[in-house]
Design a protein around this motif. Structure first.
Motif, PDB file in Angstrom:
ATOM      1  N   HIS A  14      12.174  66.169 -61.499  1.00 21.10           N
ATOM      2  CA  HIS A  14      10.901  66.735 -61.059  1.00 21.10           C
ATOM      3  C   HIS A  14       9.949  67.027 -62.213  1.00 21.10           C
ATOM      4  O   HIS A  14       8.947  67.694 -62.041  1.00 21.10           O
ATOM      5  N   GLY A  15      10.317  66.582 -63.424  1.00 21.52           N
ATOM      6  CA  GLY A  15       9.406  66.703 -64.554  1.00 21.52           C
ATOM      7  C   GLY A  15       9.482  67.993 -65.349  1.00 21.52           C
ATOM      8  O   GLY A  15       8.623  68.237 -66.188  1.00 21.52           O
ATOM      9  N   SER A  16      10.494  68.816 -65.122  1.00 21.67           N
ATOM     10  CA  SER A  16      10.608  70.038 -65.927  1.00 21.67           C
ATOM     11  C   SER A  16      10.869  69.674 -67.390  1.00 21.67           C
ATOM     12  O   SER A  16      11.550  68.696 -67.689  1.00 21.67           O
ATOM     13  N   VAL A  17      10.293  70.469 -68.284  1.00 24.07           N
ATOM     14  CA  VAL A  17      10.447  70.256 -69.719  1.00 24.07           C
ATOM     15  C   VAL A  17      10.833  71.590 -70.352  1.00 24.07           C
ATOM     16  O   VAL A  17      10.272  72.636 -70.010  1.00 24.07           O
ATOM     17  N   PHE A  18      11.799  71.536 -71.275  1.00 27.46           N
ATOM     18  CA  PHE A  18      12.312  72.732 -71.938  1.00 27.46           C
ATOM     19  C   PHE A  18      12.203  72.579 -73.446  1.00 27.46           C
ATOM     20  O   PHE A  18      12.243  71.472 -73.978  1.00 27.46           O
ATOM     21  N   SER A  19      12.086  73.706 -74.142  1.00 30.79           N
ATOM     22  CA  SER A  19      12.032  73.710 -75.598  1.00 30.79           C
ATOM     23  C   SER A  19      13.408  73.385 -76.172  1.00 30.79           C
ATOM     24  O   SER A  19      14.411  73.984 -75.774  1.00 30.79           O
ATOM     25  N   ALA A  20      13.443  72.466 -77.121  1.00 31.78           N
ATOM     26  CA  ALA A  20      14.702  72.120 -77.787  1.00 31.78           C
ATOM     27  C   ALA A  20      15.121  73.213 -78.760  1.00 31.78           C
ATOM     28  O   ALA A  20      16.262  73.239 -79.207  1.00 31.78           O
ATOM     29  N   GLU A  21      14.219  74.132 -79.065  1.00 30.21           N
ATOM     30  CA  GLU A  21      14.527  75.213 -79.996  1.00 30.21           C
ATOM     31  C   GLU A  21      15.235  76.383 -79.328  1.00 30.21           C
ATOM     32  O   GLU A  21      16.170  76.946 -79.874  1.00 30.21           O
ATOM     33  N   ASP A  22      14.792  76.738 -78.107  1.00 30.78           N
ATOM     34  CA  ASP A  22      15.395  77.913 -77.470  1.00 30.78           C
ATOM     35  C   ASP A  22      15.681  77.737 -75.976  1.00 30.78           C
ATOM     36  O   ASP A  22      16.104  78.669 -75.305  1.00 30.78           O
TER      37      ASP A  22
ATOM     38  N   SER B 191      13.641  77.442 -73.550  1.00 24.95           N
ATOM     39  CA  SER B 191      12.629  78.019 -72.662  1.00 24.95           C
ATOM     40  C   SER B 191      11.853  76.921 -71.932  1.00 24.95           C
ATOM     41  O   SER B 191      11.795  75.774 -72.372  1.00 24.95           O
ATOM     42  N   VAL B 192      11.264  77.298 -70.801  1.00 24.16           N
ATOM     43  CA  VAL B 192      10.481  76.361 -70.003  1.00 24.16           C
ATOM     44  C   VAL B 192       9.153  76.079 -70.695  1.00 24.16           C
ATOM     45  O   VAL B 192       8.408  77.000 -71.022  1.00 24.16           O
ATOM     46  N   VAL B 193       8.875  74.796 -70.912  1.00 26.40           N
ATOM     47  CA  VAL B 193       7.599  74.364 -71.469  1.00 26.40           C
ATOM     48  C   VAL B 193       6.687  73.909 -70.332  1.00 26.40           C
ATOM     49  O   VAL B 193       5.488  74.136 -70.356  1.00 26.40           O
ATOM     50  N   ASN B 194       7.285  73.262 -69.329  1.00 22.59           N
ATOM     51  CA  ASN B 194       6.538  72.757 -68.182  1.00 22.59           C
ATOM     52  C   ASN B 194       7.437  72.796 -66.951  1.00 22.59           C
ATOM     53  O   ASN B 194       8.586  72.369 -67.017  1.00 22.59           O
ATOM     54  N   GLY B 195       6.920  73.353 -65.846  1.00 19.52           N
ATOM     55  CA  GLY B 195       7.679  73.464 -64.602  1.00 19.52           C
ATOM     56  C   GLY B 195       7.776  72.149 -63.874  1.00 19.52           C
ATOM     57  O   GLY B 195       7.319  71.138 -64.380  1.00 19.52           O
ATOM     58  N   PRO B 196       8.428  72.222 -62.736  1.00 23.36           N
ATOM     59  CA  PRO B 196       8.566  73.325 -61.809  1.00 23.36           C
ATOM     60  C   PRO B 196       9.669  74.348 -62.135  1.00 23.36           C
ATOM     61  O   PRO B 196       9.711  75.402 -61.509  1.00 23.36           O
ATOM     62  N   ALA B 197      10.564  74.065 -63.072  1.00 20.30           N
ATOM     63  CA  ALA B 197      11.579  75.062 -63.419  1.00 20.30           C
ATOM     64  C   ALA B 197      10.891  76.340 -63.885  1.00 20.30           C
ATOM     65  O   ALA B 197       9.848  76.295 -64.539  1.00 20.30           O
TER      66      ALA B 197
END
Length: 141
Positions: free
Chosen positions: A106-114, A116-122
Motif C-alpha cells: 500500500h506504499g508505506s515507507v519507513f525510516s531506515a534509521e529508526d 519511523s513512518v515516513v509515508n502512510g498509510p501505516a
C-alpha cells in the motif's frame, strides 16, 4: 421444529458458522509465543545468524525474508534491525533504498534509521529487533 429450545435449522446454521469462524479466529490470535519467536513479529529466534555485515550496504539495508527482519546501515558501522512486517496490514517490506524501507502493498515507507513512518498509510513504526554484530556476523539477540 423441535420444542427443546433449538431447531434443526438453527443447529445446522451454527455448526456451519463454526466451520468458517474457527479457522479465522485461529489465524488472528498468533502472537508467536508457541514458536519461540520474539515479540517484534520477526518470526526468528534469538541466536539466529542473519548474515554478514558486507551484505548490508551503507545508506541502505537488506531484508532477510526467512526471518522477516530488515537490517539497515544508516551510517558506516551503525547497524539497525526492524521487523520486516509492515504495521499497516502485515505485508513484508520488499526494498531499502536511499535511507527508506518500502512496503509494496500500500506504499508505506519507513525510516531506515529508526523505523519511523515516513509515508502512510501505516501509522505505527516498524518494531525494532535486537541484533548483535560480532566481527562480520549479524545475529538476532
Amino acid at each position: 421444529m423441535t420444542t427443546d429450545g433449538i431447531g434443526r435449522r438453527h443447529a445446522i446454521a451454527g455448526v456451519a458458522g463454526l466451520g468458517v469462524a474457527a479457522p479465522l479466529l485461529a489465524s488472528c490470535g498468533d502472537d508467536g509465543a508457541s514458536t519461540g519467536t520474539d515479540d517484534s513479529g520477526s518470526g526468528a529466534a534469538a541466536g539466529t545468524v542473519l548474515g554478514a555485515t558486507s551484505e548490508v550496504p551503507v545508506g541502505g539495508g537488506t531484508i532477510f525474508d526467512d526471518e522477516k527482519v530488515v537490517v539497515t546501515q544508516p551510517t558506516e558501522g551503525d547497524f539497525k534491525a526492524f521487523t520486516a512486517v509492515c504495521t499497516h496490514q502485515g505485508c513484508v517490506v520488499d526494498k531499502v533504498e536511499e535511507g527508506q524501507i518500502m512496503c509494496p502493498c500500500h506504499g508505506s515507507v519507513f525510516s531506515a534509521e529508526d523505523g519511523s513512518v515516513v509515508n502512510g498509510p501505516a501509522t505505527e513504526p516498524l518494531a525494532e529487533t535486537a541484533i548483535t554484530v560480532e566481527g562480520d556476523e549479524i545475529t538476532l539477540a
